[in-house]
Design a protein around this motif. Structure first.
Motif, PDB file in Angstrom:
ATOM      1  N   LEU A 247       4.371  24.238   9.662  1.00  0.00           N
ATOM      2  CA  LEU A 247       4.996  23.023  10.186  1.00  0.00           C
ATOM      3  C   LEU A 247       5.321  23.198  11.665  1.00  0.00           C
ATOM      4  N   ARG A 248       4.864  22.272  12.483  1.00  0.00           N
ATOM      5  CA  ARG A 248       5.137  22.324  13.919  1.00  0.00           C
ATOM      6  C   ARG A 248       5.717  20.982  14.368  1.00  0.00           C
ATOM      7  N   GLY A 249       6.654  21.076  15.294  1.00  0.00           N
ATOM      8  CA  GLY A 249       7.296  19.871  15.773  1.00  0.00           C
ATOM      9  C   GLY A 249       6.331  18.922  16.443  1.00  0.00           C
ATOM     10  N   SER A 250       5.393  19.484  17.215  1.00  0.00           N
ATOM     11  CA  SER A 250       4.435  18.633  17.920  1.00  0.00           C
ATOM     12  C   SER A 250       3.551  17.867  16.932  1.00  0.00           C
ATOM     13  N   ASP A 251       3.174  18.520  15.821  1.00  0.00           N
ATOM     14  CA  ASP A 251       2.374  17.836  14.803  1.00  0.00           C
ATOM     15  C   ASP A 251       3.184  16.724  14.139  1.00  0.00           C
ATOM     16  N   PHE A 252       4.461  17.012  13.906  1.00  0.00           N
ATOM     17  CA  PHE A 252       5.321  16.006  13.281  1.00  0.00           C
ATOM     18  C   PHE A 252       5.433  14.771  14.172  1.00  0.00           C
ATOM     19  N   LEU A 253       5.632  14.982  15.473  1.00  0.00           N
ATOM     20  CA  LEU A 253       5.738  13.843  16.386  1.00  0.00           C
ATOM     21  C   LEU A 253       4.451  13.031  16.416  1.00  0.00           C
ATOM     22  N   SER A 254       3.315  13.732  16.309  1.00  0.00           N
ATOM     23  CA  SER A 254       2.035  13.022  16.365  1.00  0.00           C
ATOM     24  C   SER A 254       1.823  12.124  15.152  1.00  0.00           C
ATOM     25  N   ARG A 255       2.596  12.343  14.079  1.00  0.00           N
ATOM     26  CA  ARG A 255       2.461  11.521  12.871  1.00  0.00           C
ATOM     27  C   ARG A 255       3.297  10.243  12.938  1.00  0.00           C
ATOM     28  N   ILE A 256       4.145  10.141  13.944  1.00  0.00           N
ATOM     29  CA  ILE A 256       4.961   8.927  14.090  1.00  0.00           C
ATOM     30  C   ILE A 256       4.066   7.777  14.535  1.00  0.00           C
ATOM     31  N   HIS A 257       4.358   6.602  14.039  1.00  0.00           N
ATOM     32  CA  HIS A 257       3.567   5.408  14.359  1.00  0.00           C
ATOM     33  C   HIS A 257       3.424   5.278  15.886  1.00  0.00           C
ATOM     34  N   PRO A 258       2.204   4.994  16.377  1.00  0.00           N
ATOM     35  CA  PRO A 258       1.989   4.905  17.830  1.00  0.00           C
ATOM     36  C   PRO A 258       2.964   3.981  18.545  1.00  0.00           C
ATOM     37  N   ASP A 259       3.388   2.901  17.890  1.00  0.00           N
ATOM     38  CA  ASP A 259       4.317   1.967  18.538  1.00  0.00           C
ATOM     39  C   ASP A 259       5.721   2.550  18.700  1.00  0.00           C
ATOM     40  N   ASP A 260       6.026   3.638  17.953  1.00  0.00           N
ATOM     41  CA  ASP A 260       7.367   4.237  18.003  1.00  0.00           C
ATOM     42  C   ASP A 260       7.408   5.553  18.785  1.00  0.00           C
ATOM     43  N   GLN A 261       6.239   6.167  19.035  1.00  0.00           N
ATOM     44  CA  GLN A 261       6.210   7.528  19.578  1.00  0.00           C
ATOM     45  C   GLN A 261       6.912   7.663  20.925  1.00  0.00           C
ATOM     46  N   ALA A 262       6.587   6.811  21.870  1.00  0.00           N
ATOM     47  CA  ALA A 262       7.157   6.932  23.215  1.00  0.00           C
ATOM     48  C   ALA A 262       8.680   6.823  23.171  1.00  0.00           C
ATOM     49  N   ARG A 263       9.179   5.900  22.354  1.00  0.00           N
ATOM     50  CA  ARG A 263      10.631   5.719  22.238  1.00  0.00           C
ATOM     51  C   ARG A 263      11.293   6.966  21.662  1.00  0.00           C
ATOM     52  N   VAL A 264      10.709   7.557  20.612  1.00  0.00           N
ATOM     53  CA  VAL A 264      11.289   8.736  19.972  1.00  0.00           C
ATOM     54  C   VAL A 264      11.216   9.950  20.894  1.00  0.00           C
ATOM     55  N   ARG A 265      10.062  10.140  21.535  1.00  0.00           N
ATOM     56  CA  ARG A 265       9.924  11.277  22.459  1.00  0.00           C
ATOM     57  C   ARG A 265      10.926  11.171  23.613  1.00  0.00           C
ATOM     58  N   GLY A 266      11.107   9.980  24.129  1.00  0.00           N
ATOM     59  CA  GLY A 266      12.058   9.773  25.215  1.00  0.00           C
ATOM     60  C   GLY A 266      13.477  10.074  24.786  1.00  0.00           C
ATOM     61  N   ALA A 267      13.851   9.629  23.577  1.00  0.00           N
ATOM     62  CA  ALA A 267      15.204   9.869  23.068  1.00  0.00           C
ATOM     63  C   ALA A 267      15.448  11.362  22.856  1.00  0.00           C
ATOM     64  N   LEU A 268      14.443  12.073  22.331  1.00  0.00           N
ATOM     65  CA  LEU A 268      14.569  13.521  22.138  1.00  0.00           C
ATOM     66  C   LEU A 268      14.740  14.227  23.482  1.00  0.00           C
ATOM     67  N   HIS A 269      13.924  13.839  24.460  1.00  0.00           N
ATOM     68  CA  HIS A 269      13.990  14.468  25.781  1.00  0.00           C
ATOM     69  C   HIS A 269      15.371  14.269  26.411  1.00  0.00           C
ATOM     70  N   ARG A 270      15.915  13.080  26.291  1.00  0.00           N
ATOM     71  CA  ARG A 270      17.244  12.818  26.864  1.00  0.00           C
ATOM     72  C   ARG A 270      18.317  13.623  26.149  1.00  0.00           C
ATOM     73  N   ASN A 271      18.141  13.816  24.846  1.00  0.00           N
ATOM     74  CA  ASN A 271      19.100  14.615  24.091  1.00  0.00           C
ATOM     75  C   ASN A 271      19.035  16.079  24.523  1.00  0.00           C
ATOM     76  N   TRP A 272      17.814  16.611  24.682  1.00  0.00           N
ATOM     77  CA  TRP A 272      17.646  18.012  25.072  1.00  0.00           C
ATOM     78  C   TRP A 272      18.105  18.264  26.503  1.00  0.00           C
ATOM     79  N   MET A 273      17.757  17.367  27.404  1.00  0.00           N
ATOM     80  CA  MET A 273      18.032  17.595  28.822  1.00  0.00           C
ATOM     81  C   MET A 273      19.443  17.183  29.242  1.00  0.00           C
ATOM     82  N   ASN A 274      19.916  16.054  28.704  1.00  0.00           N
ATOM     83  CA  ASN A 274      21.177  15.492  29.168  1.00  0.00           C
ATOM     84  C   ASN A 274      22.283  15.503  28.123  1.00  0.00           C
ATOM     85  N   GLY A 275      21.926  15.816  26.884  1.00  0.00           N
ATOM     86  CA  GLY A 275      22.920  15.788  25.818  1.00  0.00           C
ATOM     87  C   GLY A 275      23.215  14.404  25.293  1.00  0.00           C
ATOM     88  N   ASP A 276      22.350  13.416  25.637  1.00  0.00           N
ATOM     89  CA  ASP A 276      22.556  12.058  25.125  1.00  0.00           C
ATOM     90  C   ASP A 276      22.447  12.054  23.597  1.00  0.00           C
TER      91      ASP A 276
END
Length: 373
Positions: A247-276
């Protein structure tokens, strides 16, 4: 004499001349110093000298012999370095004779055990025995170390009675003929590590219990290795997918519906970088092609430098809930558009809903009727 002075190493020259002048007597004397050979190489000499005096007791000449002890000094220096390394070692080092009686223990060994070196020398390592290590393990140790190296773990007891865990590597020391003369034990206190492992196991059990009792999916994502561990409704955690792949995180993200991927990746990045805060709902696409709805919330775990190293969270399958919401919305639309009056009341006879048909028939608006008898 001038040639001898010139050959003497600059760092030793003054000392050697001073010793010669102050110790000039009828008694032989010796000294060690460095000299520089014509080829530039530095050598150590051991000089033994006698001063010859005349009838008036005045020194007339010096007779002596000098021996090149460079190799001996190198060995001494190497021994000094090794001895210093042993003394300062962060792990326990214990030396015993062939009978297993302690001849030396470094400061770390005495610190951990709580015994002084004087208390340990001449004693058997059994002084640390707690009774928690099996006799079979000790037999295996003594059957192994005369001919090889034994590795294992002891549960020992300190002088103050406190129990502790040690990881040990024990092997023989041999003389030039190959005969065993001593045994050397290198040991590390792993008590804290064992406690952390137990705490981690307990944490995993809590994750598993939570996942089993709620039906949620609890995950831990290592951001360095990209590996994921998932605690679901099964009895054990899993690190492989339904096809047996890691199981890999990158593979899991790739399984998210294309219409939702950018939103989820952005939210994760903000959580990791800024603690949002990270709370997202998205649609994972199953290998079968089925689309589900998941509600996911999590947070980043940071290392000592403050960098995100893991992401942990809880994901819940809300597909059925979303389907029910859509069904309710459709039903509400049908009710609202009906020509007839459709009214719902609670057990106290208060109006809960009042559709457009009821407004047309009775002349009251929904705002006027809802909540009233």
């Amino acid at each position: 004499l001038s040639a001898w002075r010139a050959a003497t190493h600059p760092l030793d020259r003054e000392r050697v001349i001073r010793e010669f002048q102050t110790r000039c007597s009828k008694e032989p004397f010796s000294r060690e110093y460095r000299v520089i050979w014509p080829d530039g190489s530095v050598h150590w000499l051991l000089s033994r000298s006698n001063v010859i005096f005349d009838a008036d007791h005045q020194p007339t000449k010096v007779i002596g012999v000098s021996i090149d002890v460079t190799e001996r000094k190198k060995n001494e220096e190497q021994l000094r370095i090794l001895s210093s390394a042993v003394e300062q070692s962060p792990v326990s080092i214990v030396l015993t004779d062939r009978k297993g009686l302690i001849q030396y223990a470094n400061p770390k060994a005495t610190e951990i055990a709580g015994y002084s070196l004087e208390e340990l020398v001449g004693k058997s390592p059994r002084i640390l025995k707690s009774g928690e290590t099996s006799c079979e393990q000790y037999r295996e140790l003594w059957n192994t170390i005369p001919n090889g190296v034994w590795r294992g773990v002891f549960h020992n007891r300190k002088k103050n009675g406190e129990l502790f865990w040690e990881s040990a590597t024990i092997g023989p020391i041999r003389d030039e003929s190959g005969a065993v003369t001593h045994f050397l034990a290198i040991k590390e206190d792993i008590t804290e590590r064992r406690s952390m492992e137990a705490a981690l196991k307990f944490s995993e059990e809590r994750f598993r219990t939570a996942a089993q009792s709620t039906g949620d999916l609890v995950y831990e994502w290592d951001l360095q290795s990209d590996q994921m561990q998932i605690f679901a409704r099964k009895n054990a955690a899993t690190t492989v997918d339904e096809d047996g792949h890691q199981l890999r995180g990158s593979d899991f993200l790739s399984r998210i519906h294309p219409d939702d991927q950018a939103r989820v990746r952005g939210a994760l990045h903000r959580n990791w970088m800024n603690g949002d805060p990270y709370e997202e709902e998205y649609r994972p696409v199953q290998p079968s092609g089925e689309i589900r709805y998941w509600s996911d919330s999590g947070s980043a775990i940071r290392d000592a430098a403050g960098k995100p190293c893991k992401s942990v969270g809880v994901a819940k399958d809300v597909t059925d809930a979303r389907a029910a919401e859509r069904a309710n919305a459709q039903l509400a639309a049908i009710v609202e558009s009906a020509e007839t009056a459709i009214i719902t009341r609670d057990l106290d006879d208060k109006v809960l809903s009042w559709n457009a048909g009821a407004e047309r028939i009775y002349g009251y608006t929904a705002a006027e009727m809802i909540g009233h008898m």
